[in-house]
Motif scaffolding. Structure first.
Motif, PDB file in Angstrom:
ATOM      1  N   MET A 529      25.248   1.659   7.721  1.00 13.65           N
ATOM      2  CA  MET A 529      25.975   2.873   7.332  1.00 13.65           C
ATOM      3  C   MET A 529      25.144   3.657   6.312  1.00 13.65           C
ATOM      4  O   MET A 529      25.459   3.673   5.107  1.00 13.65           O
ATOM      5  N   PRO A 530      24.053   4.271   6.745  1.00 12.94           N
ATOM      6  CA  PRO A 530      23.173   4.978   5.789  1.00 12.94           C
ATOM      7  C   PRO A 530      23.844   6.167   5.111  1.00 12.94           C
ATOM      8  O   PRO A 530      23.426   6.596   4.034  1.00 12.94           O
ATOM      9  N   GLU A 531      24.879   6.720   5.718  1.00 13.21           N
ATOM     10  CA  GLU A 531      25.591   7.848   5.130  1.00 13.21           C
ATOM     11  C   GLU A 531      26.893   7.426   4.459  1.00 13.21           C
ATOM     12  O   GLU A 531      27.730   8.270   4.124  1.00 13.21           O
ATOM     13  N   GLY A 532      27.085   6.125   4.278  1.00 18.08           N
ATOM     14  CA  GLY A 532      28.295   5.634   3.641  1.00 18.08           C
ATOM     15  C   GLY A 532      29.394   5.354   4.647  1.00 18.08           C
ATOM     16  O   GLY A 532      29.299   5.685   5.837  1.00 18.08           O
ATOM     17  N   GLY A 533      30.467   4.716   4.190  1.00 25.08           N
ATOM     18  CA  GLY A 533      31.577   4.394   5.074  1.00 25.08           C
ATOM     19  C   GLY A 533      32.400   3.241   4.529  1.00 25.08           C
ATOM     20  O   GLY A 533      32.248   2.832   3.376  1.00 25.08           O
ATOM     21  N   ASN A 534      33.282   2.723   5.363  1.00 24.27           N
ATOM     22  CA  ASN A 534      34.190   1.635   4.992  1.00 24.27           C
ATOM     23  C   ASN A 534      33.750   0.335   5.642  1.00 24.27           C
ATOM     24  O   ASN A 534      33.361   0.300   6.817  1.00 24.27           O
ATOM     25  N   MET A 535      33.844  -0.711   4.864  1.00 24.93           N
ATOM     26  CA  MET A 535      33.548  -2.062   5.344  1.00 24.93           C
ATOM     27  C   MET A 535      34.783  -2.915   5.072  1.00 24.93           C
ATOM     28  O   MET A 535      35.231  -3.010   3.926  1.00 24.93           O
ATOM     29  N   GLU A 536      35.355  -3.494   6.135  1.00 28.34           N
ATOM     30  CA  GLU A 536      36.578  -4.295   5.973  1.00 28.34           C
ATOM     31  C   GLU A 536      36.278  -5.766   6.251  1.00 28.34           C
ATOM     32  O   GLU A 536      35.634  -6.104   7.245  1.00 28.34           O
ATOM     33  N   VAL A 537      36.758  -6.619   5.344  1.00 26.83           N
ATOM     34  CA  VAL A 537      36.635  -8.068   5.498  1.00 26.83           C
ATOM     35  C   VAL A 537      38.051  -8.625   5.578  1.00 26.83           C
ATOM     36  O   VAL A 537      38.847  -8.443   4.639  1.00 26.83           O
ATOM     37  N   ALA A 538      38.392  -9.268   6.691  1.00 26.14           N
ATOM     38  CA  ALA A 538      39.751  -9.774   6.905  1.00 26.14           C
ATOM     39  C   ALA A 538      39.709 -11.272   7.179  1.00 26.14           C
ATOM     40  O   ALA A 538      38.834 -11.756   7.905  1.00 26.14           O
ATOM     41  N   VAL A 539      40.665 -11.996   6.617  1.00 25.33           N
ATOM     42  CA  VAL A 539      40.800 -13.436   6.827  1.00 25.33           C
ATOM     43  C   VAL A 539      42.114 -13.673   7.553  1.00 25.33           C
ATOM     44  O   VAL A 539      43.183 -13.286   7.071  1.00 25.33           O
ATOM     45  N   LEU A 540      42.061 -14.309   8.732  1.00 24.28           N
ATOM     46  CA  LEU A 540      43.243 -14.574   9.549  1.00 24.28           C
ATOM     47  C   LEU A 540      43.373 -16.069   9.772  1.00 24.28           C
ATOM     48  O   LEU A 540      42.429 -16.718  10.230  1.00 24.28           O
ATOM     49  N   ARG A 541      44.519 -16.615   9.464  1.00 25.36           N
ATOM     50  CA  ARG A 541      44.765 -18.044   9.647  1.00 25.36           C
ATOM     51  C   ARG A 541      45.187 -18.313  11.088  1.00 25.36           C
ATOM     52  O   ARG A 541      46.057 -17.618  11.636  1.00 25.36           O
ATOM     53  N   GLU A 542      44.593 -19.305  11.737  1.00 31.83           N
ATOM     54  CA  GLU A 542      44.955 -19.727  13.075  1.00 31.83           C
ATOM     55  C   GLU A 542      45.446 -21.160  13.039  1.00 31.83           C
ATOM     56  O   GLU A 542      45.322 -21.846  12.023  1.00 31.83           O
ATOM     57  N   ARG A 543      46.003 -21.600  14.172  1.00 33.42           N
ATOM     58  CA  ARG A 543      46.582 -22.944  14.203  1.00 33.42           C
ATOM     59  C   ARG A 543      45.545 -24.025  13.958  1.00 33.42           C
ATOM     60  O   ARG A 543      45.779 -24.986  13.229  1.00 33.42           O
ATOM     61  N   ASP A 544      44.367 -23.851  14.547  1.00 34.51           N
ATOM     62  CA  ASP A 544      43.334 -24.885  14.469  1.00 34.51           C
ATOM     63  C   ASP A 544      42.222 -24.541  13.490  1.00 34.51           C
ATOM     64  O   ASP A 544      41.258 -25.289  13.383  1.00 34.51           O
ATOM     65  N   GLY A 545      42.323 -23.394  12.819  1.00 40.36           N
ATOM     66  CA  GLY A 545      41.239 -23.032  11.931  1.00 40.36           C
ATOM     67  C   GLY A 545      41.484 -21.688  11.278  1.00 40.36           C
ATOM     68  O   GLY A 545      42.625 -21.270  11.062  1.00 40.36           O
ATOM     69  N   VAL A 546      40.386 -21.004  10.983  1.00 46.89           N
ATOM     70  CA  VAL A 546      40.461 -19.716  10.302  1.00 46.89           C
ATOM     71  C   VAL A 546      39.473 -18.763  10.958  1.00 46.89           C
ATOM     72  O   VAL A 546      38.423 -19.163  11.450  1.00 46.89           O
ATOM     73  N   LYS A 547      39.832 -17.476  10.983  1.00 47.94           N
ATOM     74  CA  LYS A 547      38.971 -16.450  11.576  1.00 47.94           C
ATOM     75  C   LYS A 547      38.671 -15.397  10.516  1.00 47.94           C
ATOM     76  O   LYS A 547      39.577 -14.877   9.876  1.00 47.94           O
ATOM     77  N   ILE A 548      37.364 -15.101  10.310  1.00 44.74           N
ATOM     78  CA  ILE A 548      36.928 -14.080   9.361  1.00 44.74           C
ATOM     79  C   ILE A 548      36.321 -12.932  10.150  1.00 44.74           C
ATOM     80  O   ILE A 548      35.424 -13.139  10.979  1.00 44.74           O
ATOM     81  N   GLN A 549      36.801 -11.715   9.892  1.00 41.45           N
ATOM     82  CA  GLN A 549      36.327 -10.528  10.597  1.00 41.45           C
ATOM     83  C   GLN A 549      35.630  -9.580   9.614  1.00 41.45           C
ATOM     84  O   GLN A 549      36.172  -9.279   8.548  1.00 41.45           O
ATOM     85  N   PHE A 550      34.437  -9.128  10.004  1.00 41.95           N
ATOM     86  CA  PHE A 550      33.682  -8.127   9.243  1.00 41.95           C
ATOM     87  C   PHE A 550      33.556  -6.885  10.125  1.00 41.95           C
ATOM     88  O   PHE A 550      32.937  -6.946  11.200  1.00 41.95           O
ATOM     89  N   MET A 551      34.143  -5.767   9.684  1.00 46.25           N
ATOM     90  CA  MET A 551      34.143  -4.547  10.491  1.00 46.25           C
ATOM     91  C   MET A 551      33.535  -3.395   9.690  1.00 46.25           C
ATOM     92  O   MET A 551      33.988  -3.110   8.570  1.00 46.25           O
ATOM     93  N   ASP A 552      32.504  -2.774  10.257  1.00 44.22           N
ATOM     94  CA  ASP A 552      31.876  -1.637   9.600  1.00 44.22           C
ATOM     95  C   ASP A 552      32.028  -0.388  10.459  1.00 44.22           C
ATOM     96  O   ASP A 552      32.497  -0.459  11.601  1.00 44.22           O
ATOM     97  N   GLU A 553      31.630   0.742   9.914  1.00 46.54           N
ATOM     98  CA  GLU A 553      31.678   2.036  10.610  1.00 46.54           C
ATOM     99  C   GLU A 553      30.259   2.576  10.805  1.00 46.54           C
ATOM    100  O   GLU A 553      30.015   3.774  10.689  1.00 46.54           O
ATOM    101  N   GLY A 554      29.338   1.669  11.107  1.00 46.89           N
ATOM    102  CA  GLY A 554      27.939   2.034  11.193  1.00 46.89           C
ATOM    103  C   GLY A 554      27.529   2.589  12.532  1.00 46.89           C
ATOM    104  O   GLY A 554      28.353   2.979  13.365  1.00 46.89           O
TER     105      GLY A 554
END
Length: 633
Positions: A529-554
């Motif tokens: 994202m050379p011109e800037g933007g939003n970066m979202e880090v989300a943690v989601l609990r699952e039955r057998d583990g955990v899921k981490i999501q990294f979402m950018d606007e690049g």
């Protein structure tokens, strides 16, 4: 890879030939001319035996037989009225005055029986006269050759059954022996070939097990071979090659129980990462234990075989229900392999349930369709195994590449790091000289960059496993997010952290290595994202583990480049080394997790990391640190 592609093409071609042959044979099958015998009389109990040991067929002045008035007209073929405590049933009819080239009688009877024509014994099936122990012989369709001169004669059938069922499954039929054998082979050849196909498929699956050591292929081999034998044993034509009913009957039972146990083990191995697999682990043991007790008791005469089979069919209903529920849970979580296996399991369960209910309650003698459901289940399992094998092959190729990179890295680091130490030391001395200060920082920066590349190469060459401890994953992520928030950039970057869990999320991990992964992914997202933007880090609990999501606007990544991003030295950056994501993939796999990437050009990229709550390695006993504290494991 070419060798495996050839193997898969051969298997699919063979399956297609079998299916086409199946349809062709079924369409070409002809039924021989048959004449049903519908006028029958019956009598409960044994015939009197004369002083010479012969049966007293009719009542007269010189012999005590069964008077005609004692014979009752039979309005049905099974479980005639007036049985009481009798286990012996006599049936008689008059043969039609029709001449046959090679006359024969087609008959299915519960359980053992003798056939007499004009008071002469012409056929015996099982032990009818021994009252001590009568082994169940099964109820296959039998072909009884009759004397050539039988027109207008009297046909007697003596039946013995120790089970609740006694009698004929349907009205017997007269036909020509050779015509019947020919039509029977045409009708059942498709099922026989299908059974052979299952066996060959099972034998072929042993090859990838031998090469890749994948346990699901071994379980599939046992499952396919067992149900191949089961399908063959349910044909009648096998009795014309080896007429031993008890051998085929016990082989059918053993193959059924072994096939069900192998199928359950196969499903467990395909989806062993799921915690909900625990109830399935008991099912295959129950099947094997029940089969061992049941078959041994039936063989020595302690349990009637049909009674034990009735309760095993109830166990099959429970097994099918539990398996469908288990696969439905996995399918609801968008597990593609589970969805494919669920389709085959439902079809097989429906077909098998129809056969079981008909044999247990209805007795309508519906043609068996369970082998067709089995064909669909086998094909679904083959598809899943092919997907699993390709995934394993890709992982092996990736591991081989990492091994080569590691060997290369070790040699490069050994040869270059020492000279770099000398250069770096001299550059620091030169930096103290005023006339050299403009060029020295640039040289130092390049030396540091070479040193970072060597460090990454050395990491790929490491074989030492990570040190698993119980850490709060939320704290690890928050520390990484705080690190990047504190850095100043030319363009505004907003990092949003979203966590659905209010309590600490403890997992077994190597916190330092996971921190390295999160740092690498966040850095890549910010650089995209050379011109800037939003970066979202989300943690989601699952039955057998955990899921981490990294979402950018690049700027995103081209779809064609996504499969190659985990390969060492592949990069889309102008000054990238192509090692960051390769190291991240390796760390995540060492934790028993998965790293996936989804991207759209000019729309952004999402990186998804799935981690299990418990490590795949054996956990240590005793006290383990939790974020600097101690806790009992």
């Amino acid at each position: 890879m070419r060798r495996w592609s050839k193997f898969i093409r051969i298997f699919i071609l063979f399956a297609g030939v079998v299916c086409i042959g199946f349809l062709f044979i079924r369409a070409d099958a002809e039924i021989a001319d048959r004449l049903p015998l519908t006028e029958w009389e019956y009598y409960w109990g044994d015939f009197p035996i004369g002083s010479d040991g012969d049966l007293q067929w009719e009542s007269s002045a010189d012999q005590e037989g069964i008077h005609d008035s004692h014979w009752l007209p039979a309005q049905q073929t099974m479980n005639l009225p007036g049985r009481g405590d009798w286990n012996v049933l006599w049936l008689r009819t008059t043969l039609p005055a029709i001449s046959w080239k090679d006359p024969s009688l087609i008959i299915q009877i519960y359980e053992n029986f003798k056939v007499y024509v004009n008071e002469q014994l012409v056929y015996q099936y099982g032990d009818v006269d021994n009252r001590g122990y009568n082994a169940y012989q099964g109820t296959p369709e039998r072909v009884v050759l009759l004397p050539a001169e039988q027109e207008g004669g009297t046909l007697y059938i003596k039946i013995y059954s120790g089970s609740p069922n006694i009698g004929m499954l349907d009205y017997p039929e007269l036909t020509g022996y050779s015509d019947y054998i020919l039509s029977l082979h045409k009708q059942q050849a498709a099922r026989f070939i299908l059974g052979c196909f299952y066996i060959i498929a099972g034998l072929l699956s042993l090859y990838p097990f031998y090469k890749l050591r994948l346990k699901p292929f071994l379980s599939f081999g046992g499952f396919a071979i067992s149900f191949g034998l089961y399908t063959i044993c349910r044909t009648t034509i096998i009795y014309f090659y080896y007429d031993n009913p008890q051998v085929w009957m016990y082989l059918e039972l053993v193959s059924l129980i072994a096939g069900m146990a192998s199928a359950i083990i196969l499903i467990i191995q395909l989806f062993e990462d799921s915690q909900s697999v625990r109830p399935m682990k008991w099912l295959w043991k129950v099947h094997l234990l029940y089969g061992l007790v049941y078959i041994s008791s039936a063989y020595i005469g302690k349990v009637h075989l049909l009674t034990g089979l009735f309760y095993y069919q109830l166990l099959l209903f429970v097994t099918m229900a539990v398996t469908i529920v288990y696969l439905s849970i996995l399918s609801f979580r968008r597990n593609r392999e589970a969805q494919i296996v669920l389709l085959g399991t439902v079809c097989f369960s429906l077909a098998g349930s129809i056969d079981i209910l008909d044999s247990m309650f209805f007795g309508m003698n519906i043609p068996s369709i369970s082998y067709l459901g089995m064909l669909l289940l086998v094909l679904c399992l083959v598809i899943v195994l092919i997907r699993k094998s390709f995934h394993m092959i890709n992982r092996l190729r990736y591991t081989e590449k990492l091994s080569l990179v590691g060997q290369l890295a070790t040699g490069i680091a050994h040869e270059i790091r020492n000279p770099l130490t000398v250069i770096s030391g001299n550059l620091q001395l030169m930096n103290k000289q005023p006339n050299k200060r403009d060029t020295v920082p640039l040289m130092l920066e390049e030396v540091n960059r070479i040193n970072e590349i060597l460090s990454e190469l050395l990491y790929l060459s490491r074989t030492q496993p990570p040190t698993f401890e119980k850490y709060d994953l939320i704290l690890v992520l928050k520390s990484v997010v705080a690190l990047f928030r504190s850095q100043s950039t030319e363009q505004p970057i907003h990092i949003h952290f979203r966590n659905e869990e209010e309590e600490p999320l403890l997992i077994w991990c190597d916190a330092n290595r996971l921190k390295q992964v999160f740092v690498n992914i966040l850095r890549n997202g910010i650089e995209a994202m050379p011109e800037g933007g939003n970066m979202e880090v989300a943690v989601l609990r699952e039955r057998d583990g955990v899921k981490i999501q990294f979402m950018d606007e690049g700027v995103g990544i081209d779809v064609n480049d996504l499969p190659s991003l985990s390969m060492p030295f592949f990069t889309t950056k102008a000054n990238g080394t192509g090692l960051g994501l390769a190291i991240s993939h390796k760390i995540v796999e060492e934790h028993g997790g998965e790293l996936g990437m989804f991207s759209r050009p000019q729309r952004g990229t999402m990186v998804v990391i799935k981690l299990p709550l418990r490590s795949r390695v054996k956990e240590k006993q005793g006290s383990l640190p939790i974020n600097g504290r101690t806790s009992q494991s």
